[in-house]
Scaffold this motif. Sequence first.
Motif, PDB file in Angstrom:
ATOM      1  N   ASP A 111       0.666  -1.204   0.138  1.00  0.00           N
ATOM      2  CA  ASP A 111       0.388   0.825   0.127  1.00  0.00           C
ATOM      3  C   ASP A 111       0.982   1.309  -0.503  1.00  0.00           C
ATOM      4  N   ILE A 112       2.325   1.461  -0.229  1.00  0.00           N
ATOM      5  CA  ILE A 112       2.941   1.409  -0.310  1.00  0.00           C
ATOM      6  C   ILE A 112       2.992   2.207  -2.111  1.00  0.00           C
ATOM      7  N   TYR A 113       2.986   3.724  -2.855  1.00  0.00           N
ATOM      8  CA  TYR A 113       3.293   4.056  -4.010  1.00  0.00           C
ATOM      9  C   TYR A 113       4.298   4.883  -4.025  1.00  0.00           C
ATOM     10  N   ASN A 114       4.820   4.970  -5.560  1.00  0.00           N
ATOM     11  CA  ASN A 114       6.041   6.193  -5.994  1.00  0.00           C
ATOM     12  C   ASN A 114       5.357   6.633  -7.137  1.00  0.00           C
ATOM     13  N   PHE A 149       5.296   7.101 -14.213  1.00  0.00           N
ATOM     14  CA  PHE A 149       5.198   5.091 -13.693  1.00  0.00           C
ATOM     15  C   PHE A 149       5.018   5.366 -12.293  1.00  0.00           C
ATOM     16  N   ALA A 150       3.804   4.928 -11.945  1.00  0.00           N
ATOM     17  CA  ALA A 150       3.963   4.555 -10.091  1.00  0.00           C
ATOM     18  C   ALA A 150       3.557   2.767 -10.263  1.00  0.00           C
ATOM     19  N   LYS A 158       2.594  -2.710 -10.992  1.00  0.00           N
ATOM     20  CA  LYS A 158       2.545  -1.463 -11.764  1.00  0.00           C
ATOM     21  C   LYS A 158       1.525  -0.464 -12.498  1.00  0.00           C
ATOM     22  N   MET A 159       1.174   0.420 -12.101  1.00  0.00           N
ATOM     23  CA  MET A 159       0.075   0.978 -12.537  1.00  0.00           C
ATOM     24  C   MET A 159       0.144   1.231 -14.549  1.00  0.00           C
ATOM     25  N   GLU A 160      -0.751   1.545 -14.759  1.00  0.00           N
ATOM     26  CA  GLU A 160      -0.601   2.182 -16.161  1.00  0.00           C
ATOM     27  C   GLU A 160       0.173   3.018 -16.204  1.00  0.00           C
ATOM     28  N   PRO A 161       1.298   2.723 -17.598  1.00  0.00           N
ATOM     29  CA  PRO A 161       2.241   4.572 -17.138  1.00  0.00           C
ATOM     30  C   PRO A 161       1.135   5.221 -18.271  1.00  0.00           C
ATOM     31  N   LEU A 217      -0.769   4.748   0.657  1.00  0.00           N
ATOM     32  CA  LEU A 217       0.316   6.562   0.627  1.00  0.00           C
ATOM     33  C   LEU A 217       0.928   6.591  -0.772  1.00  0.00           C
ATOM     34  N   LEU A 218       1.223   7.595  -0.921  1.00  0.00           N
ATOM     35  CA  LEU A 218       2.090   8.033  -2.508  1.00  0.00           C
ATOM     36  C   LEU A 218       2.778   8.846  -2.144  1.00  0.00           C
ATOM     37  N   LEU A 219       3.761   8.627  -2.674  1.00  0.00           N
ATOM     38  CA  LEU A 219       5.325   9.069  -2.055  1.00  0.00           C
ATOM     39  C   LEU A 219       5.365  10.014  -3.526  1.00  0.00           C
TER      40      LEU A 219
END
Length: 453
Positions: A111-114, A149-150, A158-161, A217-219
């Motif tokens: 649940d931690i994304y960048n 990218f995320a 991996k989220m869709e770019p 959470l998005l960094l």
Amino acid sequence: MDSTELTSKRQRAVKHPKLDNVLANWVLQCQACRVALSGDLIKEKARQFARQLELGERTPEFSNGWLAKFNIRHGFKAQKSYGESGSADLDAIDRNMPTIKEKLQSYSLQDIYNMDETRLFYRMAPDRTIARRQIEGSKKDKTRLTFVFAANADGSHKMEPLIIGHAQRPCVFNRKSGEQLGFYYRSNEKAWMTGLIFREWLQKMDQQMQDANRKVLLLLDNAPSHVVRDLPLTNVQVFLFPANTTSKIQPMDAGIIAAFKRRYRRFQLQDAIDRDEEQKADIYKVDQLIAMKWAKAAWNDISSKTIANCFKHTGLFERETQKNEVGSEEQDIENELKDVINQLPIGHPMSVHELINPEEEQQVAHEEISYEDLRKLSSSQEEEEEEDGEVMDENPPMSTKEKLNVLHSCISFLDLSNPNHVIAHKVLRNIQFEIRTIEKKQTTLDRYFCKEY
């Protein structure tokens, strides 16, 4: 008096809202580039923008009082100089690391994304001289894209770019939209990330997490386009890294984007060898649609272990994200790129590091924005943009050259959005490499035995 009335009063107090917005965006860009600004410099820039806006007699006096109100309105404080551009503030990292780690402890790794952006000069040659000319001319030929990218910390998602180009429907799209072609695609004349595009992307992510019943959470770095204020987010909490620290502690900068570019350049240079064997005039020429397909396949090919390893190397996590090191995977690709570069007709070859990390690709919307830039960022080319790129030829026909042509035809047929086709692509490229290696050895032997003594 409610907040709506207060907001409207503040807006009415601004006599020149266009000038105010353009100048505020310029200050934010300077902050992103760590440029030290004085009050006199801000006032001088305001005068320049006023002339471009043709305010004439309505131009403010730009007094100290005007400057104070401008700073208060936007929450600007005195700027500090952080030394060389792009250098990390190690003191800031040390000061803020405990706070960041404490925040991360509240979330599981999944649940931690960048998220981060990067440019890509998708036709760039691995030749220092040619590449310099290509990059300098890229504003004219528009052969650059911005990728967003995320991914999460354990690499499971991996989220869709998001891809940002110059035109809504380039010629090679054949009158279709990016969505119809299977891409998350947006455009503006500069091919930059903007505040509006970012807010759309973030709200889309929030909706995805709502649908999955997840709180994440998005960094993010503190780029000027990353404007979160007033967004009604329910399932995504945004955490902005402290200024001037992201080059050291942002996971995307810790190897994930580099992994993407290794894979993209592998597609590109393998294709360049094909075009060289076919005696094409410009072996690095490729159209935007094919570049987007390669990019999407390159992103999909990055393993969860690679992503988790990059998160771990930031030092943000007390926990182990992955016990398996995957450096050998990336090293294998680098070795492959070296072999391919050696097979190309290059006068001044780049190192693999230069190819993957050109300085110009790091400058994502962190340049000084002129009034004209700001205007272009809010507009997009709706008409088709002419492309001088060629669609890949499919020439079947068997000598060594004929075998390679057949393989090239098969590779061109593959749909790189299909994971099975990506596997087939790797197999066919390996066969190509073996055939070329055998041919090279045979040519060397022939030359040896044909020497005249």
